[in-house]
Write a protein that holds these residues in place. Structure first.
Motif, PDB file in Angstrom:
ATOM      1  N   HIS A 272      34.166  12.705  -5.835  1.00 53.81           N
ATOM      2  CA  HIS A 272      35.436  12.047  -6.166  1.00 53.81           C
ATOM      3  C   HIS A 272      36.117  12.761  -7.322  1.00 53.81           C
ATOM      4  O   HIS A 272      35.462  13.264  -8.237  1.00 53.81           O
TER       5      HIS A 272
ATOM      6  N   GLU B  35      42.627  16.593  -1.198  1.00 52.64           N
ATOM      7  CA  GLU B  35      41.374  16.522  -0.430  1.00 52.64           C
ATOM      8  C   GLU B  35      40.952  17.891   0.097  1.00 52.64           C
ATOM      9  O   GLU B  35      39.769  18.246   0.068  1.00 52.64           O
ATOM     10  N   ASN B  36      41.912  18.666   0.577  1.00 54.02           N
ATOM     11  CA  ASN B  36      41.620  19.933   1.241  1.00 54.02           C
ATOM     12  C   ASN B  36      41.852  21.152   0.366  1.00 54.02           C
ATOM     13  O   ASN B  36      41.848  22.279   0.867  1.00 54.02           O
TER      14      ASN B  36
ATOM     15  N   ARG C  57      35.471  19.244   0.500  1.00 54.60           N
ATOM     16  CA  ARG C  57      36.598  18.313   0.405  1.00 54.60           C
ATOM     17  C   ARG C  57      36.301  17.245  -0.667  1.00 54.60           C
ATOM     18  O   ARG C  57      35.252  17.283  -1.311  1.00 54.60           O
TER      19      ARG C  57
ATOM     20  N   ASN D 256      37.248  12.995  -2.263  1.00 55.32           N
ATOM     21  CA  ASN D 256      37.915  11.701  -2.265  1.00 55.32           C
ATOM     22  C   ASN D 256      38.841  11.639  -3.480  1.00 55.32           C
ATOM     23  O   ASN D 256      38.448  12.035  -4.583  1.00 55.32           O
TER      24      ASN D 256
ATOM     25  N   GLU E 275      40.729   8.477   1.081  1.00 52.76           N
ATOM     26  CA  GLU E 275      39.335   8.725   1.400  1.00 52.76           C
ATOM     27  C   GLU E 275      39.190   9.970   2.258  1.00 52.76           C
ATOM     28  O   GLU E 275      39.881  10.134   3.268  1.00 52.76           O
ATOM     29  N   ARG E 276      38.309  10.848   1.828  1.00 48.98           N
ATOM     30  CA  ARG E 276      38.023  12.083   2.559  1.00 48.98           C
ATOM     31  C   ARG E 276      37.651  11.782   4.011  1.00 48.98           C
ATOM     32  O   ARG E 276      36.725  11.046   4.289  1.00 48.98           O
TER      33      ARG E 276
END
Length: 272
Positions: free
Chosen positions: A151, A172-173, A180, A182, A200-201
């Motif tokens: 996270h 995320e990316n 990745r 969160n 959320e991932r």
């Protein structure tokens, strides 16, 4: 062949549970998880939970996001499984061992200890995880923590003014996060209260994220913004997070069983 399932949710974060603890299940892979997740042609969920026997705990829990990716931990799902099990349990996950206990106020989950080392988040290269020297537009200098899954947490004036639908997938990316990440945006409203939204991932913007609540509470405590026990207000409702003196994170909150059903395995390309 029909396969039984249980539909559950934790503060609106919803799951389908396939219970293979006492009987064999078909092989669950990314394609099946994504197909079942479709809310128009499948059952629909944020995460698919697959239970199986374990040599390390009472049973093992696998977690698939609605894009088919398998992840290490899910706090809301763990509470749901604690409700389904109905008594204290030790559960093996990819993120480590967790323990659930039914209480008068819901299900309490011992989530393990937070990890702050850059290579345990993981990040693509070394940097100070207490205040990452990075920014995505108005989101700057997050704290990074792994609470079974990775996270980043941004503390902002108002999380509901952040365009998470646009910035969430961008962060995320980002190549900084090789597995990745969160994404959490939060406001500290008092020493014992936070307001939080989570991208959320692998699942997107969610009504509730248990690991996100844990990570954000730990981030606020680590920065000296909050005490060791807080209430985290998510769009779906509140969770209580405590960081005990033994370094263990404890999350407490509700879980609900929605309904039970079954599906025809052949509809998803599974043969006997």
């Amino acid at each position: 062949m029909r396969i039984d399932f249980t539909k559950m949710h934790g503060l609106g974060n919803d799951f389908v549970v396939l219970d293979g603890r006492t009987g064999a299940l078909p092989v669950v892979d990314a394609a099946l998880a994504a197909a079942l997740a479709d809310r128009h042609t499948g059952i629909g969920y944020d995460q698919l939970i697959v239970l199986a026997p374990s040599d390390r705990g009472d049973f093992r829990m696998r977690i698939f996001n609605n894009d088919g990716s398998e992840v290490e931990a899910c706090g809301n799902a763990t509470r749901a499984i604690g409700l389904l099990h109905g008594r204290p349990a030790s559960i093996e996950t990819l993120g480590g061992m967790v323990a659930t206990t039914p209480t008068d106020s819901g299900i309490s989950v011992e989530m393990g200890k937070p990890r702050f080392d850059w290579n345990l988040i993981p990040l693509g290269y070394p940097m100070d995880t207490h205040s990452l020297p990075v920014a995505w537009e108005e989101l700057v200098n997050p704290i990074a923590v792994n609470v079974g899954n990775p996270h980043v947490i941004f503390f902002v004036e108002d999380p509901y003014r952040i365009d998470m639908a646009r910035l969430g997938p961008l962060i995320e990316n980002d190549p900084l996060f090789p597995e990745r990440i969160n994404v959490n945006v939060a406001t500290v409203t008092s020493r014992d209260a936070l307001t939080l939204r989570v991208w959320e991932r692998g699942a997107g913007l969610t009504r509730a994220c248990g690991t996100g609540a844990c990570a954000t509470a730990i981030g606020a405590m680590k920065r000296g913004l909050a005490d060791r026990k807080v209430t985290v207000a998510l769009p779906g409702g509140p969770l209580t997070i405590e960081w005990r003196e033994d370094d263990e994170i404890v999350m407490t909150g509700p879980a609900t069983e929605s309904f039970r059903g079954s599906f025809d395995a052949a509809d998803y390309g599974i043969s006997d």
